[in-house]
Design a protein around this motif. Structure first.
Motif, PDB file in Angstrom:
ATOM      1  N   ALA A  35       0.863  -1.184   0.000  1.00 37.23           N
ATOM      2  CA  ALA A  35       0.000   0.000   0.000  1.00 37.23           C
ATOM      3  C   ALA A  35       0.895   1.227   0.000  1.00 37.23           C
ATOM      4  CB  ALA A  35      -0.914   0.019   1.221  1.00 37.23           C
ATOM      5  N   VAL A  36       0.358   2.335  -0.498  1.00 32.70           N
ATOM      6  CA  VAL A  36       1.111   3.590  -0.537  1.00 32.70           C
ATOM      7  C   VAL A  36       0.215   4.710  -0.005  1.00 32.70           C
ATOM      8  CG1 VAL A  36       2.329   5.270  -1.970  1.00 32.70           C
ATOM      9  CG2 VAL A  36       2.517   2.830  -2.489  1.00 32.70           C
ATOM     10  N   VAL A  37       0.769   5.502   0.909  1.00 38.78           N
ATOM     11  CA  VAL A  37       0.069   6.650   1.490  1.00 38.78           C
ATOM     12  C   VAL A  37       0.811   7.911   1.058  1.00 38.78           C
ATOM     13  CG1 VAL A  37      -0.705   7.757   3.609  1.00 38.78           C
ATOM     14  CG2 VAL A  37      -0.617   5.246   3.478  1.00 38.78           C
ATOM     15  N   LEU A  38       0.107   8.815   0.390  1.00 41.04           N
ATOM     16  CA  LEU A  38       0.731  10.035  -0.130  1.00 41.04           C
ATOM     17  C   LEU A  38       0.165  11.268   0.558  1.00 41.04           C
ATOM     18  CD1 LEU A  38      -0.048   8.055  -2.852  1.00 41.04           C
ATOM     19  CD2 LEU A  38       1.531   9.689  -3.865  1.00 41.04           C
ATOM     20  N   ASP A  39       1.043  12.188   0.939  1.00 45.09           N
ATOM     21  CA  ASP A  39       0.609  13.503   1.378  1.00 45.09           C
ATOM     22  C   ASP A  39      -0.009  14.220   0.178  1.00 45.09           C
ATOM     23  OD1 ASP A  39       0.469  15.759   3.191  1.00 45.09           O
ATOM     24  OD2 ASP A  39       2.048  16.638   1.956  1.00 45.09           O
ATOM     25  N   THR A  40      -0.862  15.200   0.457  1.00 48.81           N
ATOM     26  CA  THR A  40      -1.572  15.893  -0.623  1.00 48.81           C
ATOM     27  C   THR A  40      -0.805  17.106  -1.137  1.00 48.81           C
ATOM     28  OG1 THR A  40      -3.709  15.128   0.228  1.00 48.81           O
ATOM     29  CG2 THR A  40      -3.736  17.017  -1.267  1.00 48.81           C
ATOM     30  N   ASP A  41      -0.636  18.117  -0.289  1.00 49.88           N
ATOM     31  CA  ASP A  41      -0.022  19.374  -0.724  1.00 49.88           C
ATOM     32  C   ASP A  41       1.451  19.181  -1.054  1.00 49.88           C
ATOM     33  OD1 ASP A  41      -2.282  21.252  -0.249  1.00 49.88           O
ATOM     34  OD2 ASP A  41      -2.041  20.565   1.814  1.00 49.88           O
ATOM     35  N   GLY A  42       1.809  19.457  -2.301  1.00 49.59           N
ATOM     36  CA  GLY A  42       3.201  19.354  -2.718  1.00 49.59           C
ATOM     37  C   GLY A  42       3.615  17.981  -3.194  1.00 49.59           C
ATOM     38  N   VAL A  43       2.784  16.972  -2.939  1.00 51.80           N
ATOM     39  CA  VAL A  43       3.073  15.616  -3.423  1.00 51.80           C
ATOM     40  C   VAL A  43       2.086  15.237  -4.523  1.00 51.80           C
ATOM     41  CG1 VAL A  43       3.162  13.164  -2.804  1.00 51.80           C
ATOM     42  CG2 VAL A  43       4.116  14.877  -1.261  1.00 51.80           C
ATOM     43  N   ILE A  44       0.777  15.381  -4.225  1.00 48.18           N
ATOM     44  CA  ILE A  44      -0.246  15.085  -5.224  1.00 48.18           C
ATOM     45  C   ILE A  44      -0.607  16.342  -6.010  1.00 48.18           C
ATOM     46  CG2 ILE A  44      -2.575  14.203  -5.629  1.00 48.18           C
ATOM     47  CD1 ILE A  44      -2.321  12.719  -2.918  1.00 48.18           C
ATOM     48  N   THR A  45      -0.853  17.426  -5.299  1.00 47.23           N
ATOM     49  CA  THR A  45      -1.296  18.667  -5.951  1.00 47.23           C
ATOM     50  C   THR A  45      -0.269  19.778  -5.791  1.00 47.23           C
ATOM     51  OG1 THR A  45      -2.489  19.396  -3.967  1.00 47.23           O
ATOM     52  CG2 THR A  45      -3.728  18.122  -5.604  1.00 47.23           C
ATOM     53  N   ASP A  46      -0.274  20.673  -6.742  1.00 48.61           N
ATOM     54  CA  ASP A  46       0.639  21.816  -6.747  1.00 48.61           C
ATOM     55  C   ASP A  46       0.038  22.925  -5.879  1.00 48.61           C
ATOM     56  OD1 ASP A  46       2.628  23.597  -7.323  1.00 48.61           O
ATOM     57  OD2 ASP A  46       1.866  24.117  -9.313  1.00 48.61           O
ATOM     58  N   SER A  47      -0.219  22.594  -4.620  1.00 48.83           N
ATOM     59  CA  SER A  47      -0.879  23.531  -3.714  1.00 48.83           C
ATOM     60  C   SER A  47       0.027  24.025  -2.605  1.00 48.83           C
ATOM     61  CB  SER A  47      -2.138  22.893  -3.098  1.00 48.83           C
ATOM     62  OG  SER A  47      -1.867  21.577  -2.645  1.00 48.83           O
ATOM     63  N   ALA A  48       1.185  23.397  -2.419  1.00 47.36           N
ATOM     64  CA  ALA A  48       2.096  23.852  -1.370  1.00 47.36           C
ATOM     65  C   ALA A  48       2.508  25.302  -1.611  1.00 47.36           C
ATOM     66  CB  ALA A  48       3.320  22.950  -1.302  1.00 47.36           C
ATOM     67  N   ARG A  49       2.704  25.676  -2.872  1.00 43.94           N
ATOM     68  CA  ARG A  49       3.109  27.055  -3.175  1.00 43.94           C
ATOM     69  C   ARG A  49       2.014  28.042  -2.783  1.00 43.94           C
ATOM     70  NH1 ARG A  49       0.341  28.565  -7.592  1.00 43.94           N
ATOM     71  NH2 ARG A  49      -0.627  26.873  -8.795  1.00 43.94           N
ATOM     72  N   VAL A  50       0.727  27.617  -2.921  1.00 44.38           N
ATOM     73  CA  VAL A  50      -0.385  28.494  -2.546  1.00 44.38           C
ATOM     74  C   VAL A  50      -0.450  28.628  -1.030  1.00 44.38           C
ATOM     75  CG1 VAL A  50      -2.844  28.948  -2.842  1.00 44.38           C
ATOM     76  CG2 VAL A  50      -1.603  27.674  -4.604  1.00 44.38           C
ATOM     77  N   HIS A  51      -0.250  27.508  -0.322  1.00 42.96           N
ATOM     78  CA  HIS A  51      -0.184  27.568   1.140  1.00 42.96           C
ATOM     79  C   HIS A  51       0.951  28.490   1.579  1.00 42.96           C
ATOM     80  CE1 HIS A  51      -3.103  24.613   2.537  1.00 42.96           C
ATOM     81  NE2 HIS A  51      -2.708  23.782   1.598  1.00 42.96           N
ATOM     82  N   ALA A  52       2.137  28.309   0.981  1.00 39.10           N
ATOM     83  CA  ALA A  52       3.299  29.096   1.377  1.00 39.10           C
ATOM     84  C   ALA A  52       3.061  30.589   1.143  1.00 39.10           C
ATOM     85  CB  ALA A  52       4.535  28.627   0.610  1.00 39.10           C
ATOM     86  N   ALA A  53       2.481  30.940   0.001  1.00 40.44           N
ATOM     87  CA  ALA A  53       2.217  32.349  -0.300  1.00 40.44           C
ATOM     88  C   ALA A  53       1.213  32.944   0.682  1.00 40.44           C
ATOM     89  CB  ALA A  53       1.704  32.480  -1.732  1.00 40.44           C
TER      90      ALA A  53
END
Length: 258
Positions: A24-42
């Motif tokens: 099984a594989v467990v993935l974080d969402t922000d920055g791994v699946i979606t390009d949303s880490a940059r939006v969080h950071a901003a």
């Protein structure tokens, strides 16, 4: 030609060798699946910089603006809004009250939500390719996030139906799960997939996240280094990653994981 049967040797051969024994594989969402880490950071930068302008620390060195790379990775990436706000404010010398932390976190939430609703986010193509290959190989996949926006993010990106389970910040709060670097969020996702941690992999881009995967006893902890900073990969390894990749397409056969 017929497509490979899910779980067949042919379908597992599409994965990099280090993933072929994972169940099984467990993935974080922000920055791994979606390009949303940059939006969080901003959003964090706007909220923190406004706070520092209104409440300048006495120590001049602590008045510097929030750094989108170092401060984000060190203090807030992978953590809940409250934990992230408290950690950064403490780093700048504030013995912040709950009210102050809540106010800064609420400002960040407002800014992030405005950007999400206006612009949306995309899923990383390499991640989508890997998740589809895992599914063809019969490997269940879960998404996790400290954010309460994970379901909305994955839906906006058109990939929600690729995941067999999702544990987000809202569910974590309801279940009383502590945040990263504690492993509880990942362990709950693995439990929902019906696979013990020592047969599963965690994929994370945050220092707190790879540390959580290591603490949880997962068979494999993959660090994702999207920023390619001068020491980002090394820091991920020090915090618990077994390997570090720039893109999850490297975890397909023929890829070159670090």
């Amino acid at each position: 030609m017929n497509a490979p049967v899910a779980g067949s040797p042919a379908s597992r051969a599409a994965l990099a060798p280090l993933l072929r024994d994972v169940r099984a594989v467990v993935l974080d969402t922000d920055g791994v699946i979606t390009d949303s880490a940059r939006v969080h950071a901003a959003a964090w930068k706007t909220a923190f910089d406004a706070f520092l302008r209104e409440h300048p620390p006495e120590n001049l060195d602590l008045r510097r603006p929030f750094d989108l790379q170092d401060d984000y990775l060190r203090y807030v990436d992978g953590k809940s809004r409250i934990d992230g706000a408290a950690a950064f404010l403490a780093s700048r010398g504030f013995a912040s009250s709950d009210e102050t932390v809540q106010a800064v976190a609420a400002d960040k939430e407002r800014l992030f939500t405005e950007q999400l609703r206006e612009h949306g986010v995309d899923a990383y193509p390499g991640t989508v390719r890997l998740v589809r290959a895992l599914r063809r190989a019969g490997v269940p996949v879960a998404a996790v996030s400290a954010s309460r926006h994970a379901r909305e993010l994955l839906g906006h990106a058109g990939v929600l139906d690729l995941f067999d389970a999702l544990v987000d910040g809202g569910e974590a709060a309801q279940l009383g799960l502590p945040g990263k670097p504690q492993p509880d969020l990942f362990l709950e996702a693995a439990r929902r997939l019906g696979v013990p941690a020592d047969r599963a992999a965690v994929v994370e881009d945050a220092l707190a996240g790879v540390e959580a995967g290591r603490r949880g006893g997962f068979a494999l902890v993959v660090g994702v280094d999207r920023t390619a900073g001068p020491d980002t990969a090394e820091r991920l390894l020090r915090h618990g990653a077994d390997i570090v990749v720039r893109d999850l397409g490297e975890l397909l056969a023929g890829g070159t994981p670090t």
